[in-house]
Write an enzyme that holds these catalytic residues in place. Sequence first.
Site, short mmCIF file in Angstrom:
data_model
loop_
_atom_site.label_atom_id
_atom_site.label_comp_id
_atom_site.label_asym_id
_atom_site.label_seq_id
_atom_site.Cartn_x
_atom_site.Cartn_y
_atom_site.Cartn_z
CD GLU A 244 5.76 9.26 63.42
OE1 GLU A 244 6.40 9.42 62.43
OE2 GLU A 244 6.17 9.74 64.53
CE LYS A 246 7.84 4.72 53.88
NZ LYS A 246 7.78 5.38 52.48
NE ARG A 251 11.96 13.29 56.06
CZ ARG A 251 12.87 12.54 56.58
NH1 ARG A 251 13.28 11.64 55.68
NH2 ARG A 251 13.30 12.53 57.61
NE ARG A 266 14.63 11.05 50.09
CZ ARG A 266 14.02 9.80 50.37
NH1 ARG A 266 12.64 9.77 50.71
NH2 ARG A 266 14.71 8.79 50.61
CD GLU A 295 6.54 12.06 52.81
OE1 GLU A 295 7.90 12.34 53.39
OE2 GLU A 295 6.52 11.21 51.62
NE ARG A 405 18.60 3.99 53.00
CZ ARG A 405 17.48 4.71 52.54
NH1 ARG A 405 16.48 4.11 53.01
NH2 ARG A 405 17.55 5.52 51.62
CE LYS A 411 12.53 1.77 53.37
NZ LYS A 411 13.13 2.47 52.10
P1 AMP Z 1 11.52 5.32 51.72
O1 AMP Z 1 11.52 6.68 50.76
O2 AMP Z 1 11.21 4.16 50.94
O3 AMP Z 1 13.11 5.06 52.12
O4 AMP Z 1 10.88 5.73 52.92
C1 AMP Z 1 11.16 6.75 53.90
C2 AMP Z 1 10.65 7.94 53.37
O5 AMP Z 1 9.13 7.89 53.88
C3 AMP Z 1 10.75 9.27 54.43
O6 AMP Z 1 12.00 9.84 53.62
C4 AMP Z 1 9.75 10.06 54.28
O7 AMP Z 1 9.92 10.91 53.07
C5 AMP Z 1 8.63 9.27 54.08
N1 AMP Z 1 7.83 9.15 55.34
C6 AMP Z 1 6.43 9.13 55.04
N2 AMP Z 1 5.88 9.21 56.46
C7 AMP Z 1 6.76 9.08 57.26
C8 AMP Z 1 6.88 9.45 58.70
N3 AMP Z 1 5.82 9.30 59.39
N4 AMP Z 1 8.20 9.41 59.24
C9 AMP Z 1 9.23 9.27 58.70
N5 AMP Z 1 9.37 9.39 57.34
C10 AMP Z 1 8.32 9.32 56.53
#
Ligand code: AMP
Length: 543
Positions: A244, A246, A251, A266, A295, A405, A411
């Site tokens: 998907e 990102k 969130r 979040r 998101e 996590r 990601k």
């Molecule tokens: P990070 O904040 O860098 O750890 O990345 C994870 C965050 O990406 C998640 O907590 C979401 O807020 C965001 N996110 C954006 N798009 C998605 C998606 N398609 N699936 C899950 N999380 C996503």
Amino acid sequence: MNFLDFARICEQLEGKSGRLEMIGIISRVLPDLADDELPVFVRFVMGRIFPDWSPEKLGIGPSLLYEGVAYVAGKRKDDVVSVVNRTGDVGKAVEELLAAKEQTSFFSEELNLLDVWRELSAIAGTSGNKSQKEKLRIVRKLFSNARPLEGRYLARIMLEDLRIGVGEGNVREAVARAFSVDSRLVEHAFQALNDLGQVALLAKAGEQHLRDVNIQLFHPVRMMLAQQGTIEGAIADNGAVAAEFKYDGSRFQFHRKGKVFRLYSRKLEDITEALPDITELLINATDHDLIIDGEAVAMKDGRPMPFQSVLRRFRRKYGIDTLREEIRMVPNVFDLLYLDGETLIDRSLSDRRAKLEEVMKDRVAPQVVSDDPSVINRMYQDALLAGHEGIMLKVPGSHYTPGVRGKNWIKVKPEVDTLDLAVIGADWGEGKRAHLFGSFLLACQDNEGLVPLSKVATGFSDEQLQEIYALQKDKVISQEGKEVRFEPGMVFEVGYSEIQVSPNYESGFALRFPRFIRIRDDKSVDEIETLDGIRDRYTRQSK
Ligand code: AMP
């Protein structure tokens, strides 16, 4: 249970460093507690007051606490501050002040665990312009009935930092042992209910009760989190992955039952009022009772706006109607946790996704499932071209694991050298910035605590320093010379050029050329960089 007994148990735990010993002590206490005491004890011993899902906040800063203690100890607030500075610990300072007072007075009332809990709930329940006064009244009352040792832990509970090293992991194990139930069931129930207090009660009632847990509407569940990785790595490990975009937004978790709905951030704060455009779009997209994960992004002319705009919307309390014209928010939904009475977190992602597409007419984030790296790579390029942060790769057979996590969500984004770190202290500025904090002490997470990693003094505008001052001035726990320490809570994203080995900070590392990028008020201190992560980055960088 008397509060004094609770304080004695804390004292015993504070002297222990062994995990097993701690689990042993806690597990021996739990079976003797009454049903109304058990959840309170479980939360208190972790330094929490309310269930994790609850938006209730105590709202006592160090300043109000010092004022309350000063009154009871017959001192001035400044005297309290100097004892805190000398001892370096609010709890110990309160203990010392109450001990000095004890010789000259009698206690009026014995404190017990439930009384303390009730009084703290009353503090959280105060509102309006008289609330500070009322909070202070209750704080004084509690301290005036507290013996010195009780004061130590009461003060720390009020600041929600018990400093006895008891984390969720230890308490989960202790609950399992106390009631002879499988610790995996305890963990699973905790993921669904997001309150170890409630879970302890179920464990006491028997294993079957833990097995039967369902997610509760309007009790937000922790968000599942992602690890950094690569397309090739994820496909090599899992075969086909679900990819998907990102989205670079914030969130949300949306709960709906009939006409009632709430939106959570979040950090599980209730943000329903701030984002009416998001809730309208979601309500219109489905008729079902459900909990969805997604998101929220700010869009302009078909492209995402910078993250800063998203934050403005998430933070805004007043003038929402005007701001929503300027910054239009849209939801991208990617998961379904609960549908019409049924908890879905133990179903596979592909099952949840199929149901999600069935019950939501639109707003569902597009997904591509493939084991072909070139297909996923194309999607990655499309994501970057469209202005998104990168892509998320998810394991189709995986469950939804709240708060974890793990390797089931990967990601993939261009490597950027930024870290999310906790702000644990500051130095007063100089010259025209003398009334503001000028540089900040940052920490990463290590097992049960925060360890200092670096200072950051550049990258701030005057407005940002003023904003940070306003947010942090009531979070000062102690001060020595020009240095202050904060109650942890605020998270900074910082850039750096290199990670160096350094004897100057407890972590053993330091950042070269650290610079402030932004406040991450969508993140909590539990989600910051870990010391293991820093070590990893250091090793990768040395290669
Ligand atoms: P990070 O904040 O860098 O750890 O990345 C994870 C965050 O990406 C998640 O907590 C979401 O807020 C965001 N996110 C954006 N798009 C998605 C998606 N398609 N699936 C899950 N999380 C996503």
